[in-house]
Design an enzyme around this catalytic site. Sequence first.
Site, PDB file in Angstrom:
ATOM      1  N   TRP A  97       0.839  -1.209   0.000  1.00 48.68           N
ATOM      2  CA  TRP A  97       0.000   0.000   0.000  1.00 48.68           C
ATOM      3  C   TRP A  97       0.869   1.252   0.000  1.00 48.68           C
ATOM      4  O   TRP A  97       0.488   2.273  -0.593  1.00 48.68           O
ATOM      5  CB  TRP A  97      -0.893   0.000   1.245  1.00 48.68           C
ATOM      6  CG  TRP A  97      -1.722   1.243   1.424  1.00 48.68           C
ATOM      7  CD1 TRP A  97      -2.987   1.467   0.950  1.00 48.68           C
ATOM      8  CD2 TRP A  97      -1.355   2.432   2.140  1.00 48.68           C
ATOM      9  NE1 TRP A  97      -3.424   2.720   1.327  1.00 48.68           N
ATOM     10  CE2 TRP A  97      -2.439   3.341   2.053  1.00 48.68           C
ATOM     11  CE3 TRP A  97      -0.224   2.825   2.853  1.00 48.68           C
ATOM     12  CZ2 TRP A  97      -2.415   4.594   2.649  1.00 48.68           C
ATOM     13  CZ3 TRP A  97      -0.189   4.087   3.433  1.00 48.68           C
ATOM     14  CH2 TRP A  97      -1.284   4.949   3.338  1.00 48.68           C
ATOM     15  N   HIS A  98       2.046   1.164   0.612  1.00 52.04           N
ATOM     16  CA  HIS A  98       2.886   2.343   0.750  1.00 52.04           C
ATOM     17  C   HIS A  98       3.559   2.763  -0.550  1.00 52.04           C
ATOM     18  O   HIS A  98       3.996   3.914  -0.661  1.00 52.04           O
ATOM     19  CB  HIS A  98       3.956   2.111   1.824  1.00 52.04           C
ATOM     20  CG  HIS A  98       3.423   2.201   3.215  1.00 52.04           C
ATOM     21  ND1 HIS A  98       2.784   1.156   3.848  1.00 52.04           N
ATOM     22  CD2 HIS A  98       3.419   3.220   4.110  1.00 52.04           C
ATOM     23  CE1 HIS A  98       2.423   1.533   5.060  1.00 52.04           C
ATOM     24  NE2 HIS A  98       2.790   2.771   5.246  1.00 52.04           N
ATOM     25  N   GLY A  99       3.653   1.887  -1.509  1.00 51.15           N
ATOM     26  CA  GLY A  99       4.286   2.313  -2.745  1.00 51.15           C
ATOM     27  C   GLY A  99       4.532   1.183  -3.716  1.00 51.15           C
ATOM     28  O   GLY A  99       4.557   0.003  -3.329  1.00 51.15           O
TER      29      GLY A  99
END
Length: 475
Positions: free
Chosen positions: A325-327
Site C-alpha cells: 500500500w505504501h508504494g
Amino acid sequence: MVFNSLIFTVYLPLVFILYWGFFKKSLAWQNSLLLCASYVFYGWWDWRFLSLILFSTLLDYGIAIQLSKAKEFRNRKRYLILSLILNLSLLGFFKYYNFFVDNWIKAWGLLGVSMSHDTMSIILPVGISFYTFQTLSYTIDVYRNRVKASTNIIQFAAYVSFFPQLVAGPIERAKEFLPQFQVIRKFNAKFALSGVNLMVWGLFKKVVVADNCAFLVNSIFSHSENYNSMTLFLGAVLFSLQIYGDFSGYSDMAIGISRLFGFRLMTNFKFPYFSRNIAEFWRRWHISLSTWFRDYLYIPMGGSKGSFWKRIRNVFVVFLVSGFWHGANWTFLAWGGVHVLLFLPLFAVQKHKTNIETSRFSIMQVFNIVSTFCLVTLAWVFFRSDTIEKALEFMLDIFKFSGISLNYFISTPKLFLFSMIVVMSSAVLLLFEFFAVQNNQKELALSPIQVVFIGVLIVFMGVFKNPETFIYFQF
C-alpha cells in the site's frame, strides 16, 4: 498546498474567519465552505486531480444509496463488488500501472524475450490511497448495515474531501466522522486551543526534527558506500526520526486544524518509539491504517479464527498488503515482510495482544524499548532504499563493523550545524514524549510557555529553508 507553506498561513486564517464569522449559524453553509476550501486546498497541486476525488465521491455516494434501497442479498453484494472494483482499479492504475508493466517486461527479459520498455507517464495523485480507503470503508459499512447511507451530497463530499486529513490521513471511519458533518458546529475555545497546541507540536516535528534529519539522511543514503558502519547505523536512526517526525507531525497538524473547525479526528500515533515489542509498535504506529486492514481485510479473511496455518496466512497477507500500500516498489513489500517475520514469534505464543503498562520503566522494559527501536530502524532501511539490493548492501555494511568514527557529522561546519540541531531537537522530542508516556497522556499537552518557545524555534528554522513536502504524500 502544504501545512508548512507560506500560502497556508494565509489560507487557514481566511477559511477560519469565514467559517466562524459568517457561516457559524448555518450547517449547509458550513459544509459548503469546507467543501470549497477543501477543493481549493487539493487543487492547489494540480486541479486535474479534482476529477478523481469527485468521481470517487459520486461513485460511493450513489452506490451507498443503492445499497440502502436493495433488499436482496445478491443485489447488495453486486453493488459492493462494483464499488470495490472501480475504486481499487482507479487506485491500481495510478499507483501501480508502471510498476507492473516494468516488472512484466523484466520477467520476459529473463526468458530472453525483448519487449518495449516505453510506459505511459502517470502521475500519482496526492493522497489517493487515503481518500480511496476512506470512501471504501464507508461503502463497506453501509453494506454491513453499520452506517446509514448519506442522502446529502454536500455533507458526504465534505466528509470525503475534508482538507486537514485529505492527503495523508488519519483515515477516518464514516460511523465516527460522517455524523460530525450532520450537526452544526459551535465554537469551543478550549477545544480550539488544544488544536493549536497540536498544530505547533506537529510543526515542530516536521520543520525542526524531520526536515533537518532529511538533510543528513539524504546524504548518507545517497552515498552509503563512502561511510563506516556507525555512520550508516546513525543514518538509519535519523531516518526513523525523520519519518516519525514527518508523518506523525502531519497527523498532529491535521487533528489540530480539524479542532479549529469543531471536528474530532482519531489519534493516529501513540508514541510508537516507546513500544516494548513489534506488536505494540503496530498498535501505536499509523493506527488508522493498521485498524483499517484489521477490520476490512484481516477479520474478513478469518482473522484469528481457524487453523494455526490459516491464521499465519492472514497475518502474512495483511503485512504484505500493508507494505505494498505504501508504494509501487519491491522495497515496500520487503519492509512488510520484515515486520511480519518480527511479528510472527509473538503471534505464535499469543503475546501479540498483551497490553503492557507504560507508565513505569523497569530495566527490562527499557531494554525491550531500545531493542524494538533498533529492529524497527533496521526495517526502515528497506523503506528508505530505492532497491532491495541497495537496502541489503546498506544493512551488510552496517554489520561489517568497519568503524565507529563520527567524522562525517563534523566534517564541515554545515554538517556539524545540522548534526547539532538534530541532536537537540530529537532530544526535546523524545524527552517531551517520555514524560507524556510517564503521565499516561493520550496526546502531548504543552504549556503556554512551551508553545511560545517551540513556536519561536519553528519560525527561526523556517526562515532559512524552503518548506519540504511530506513523505506520505507519495503514498
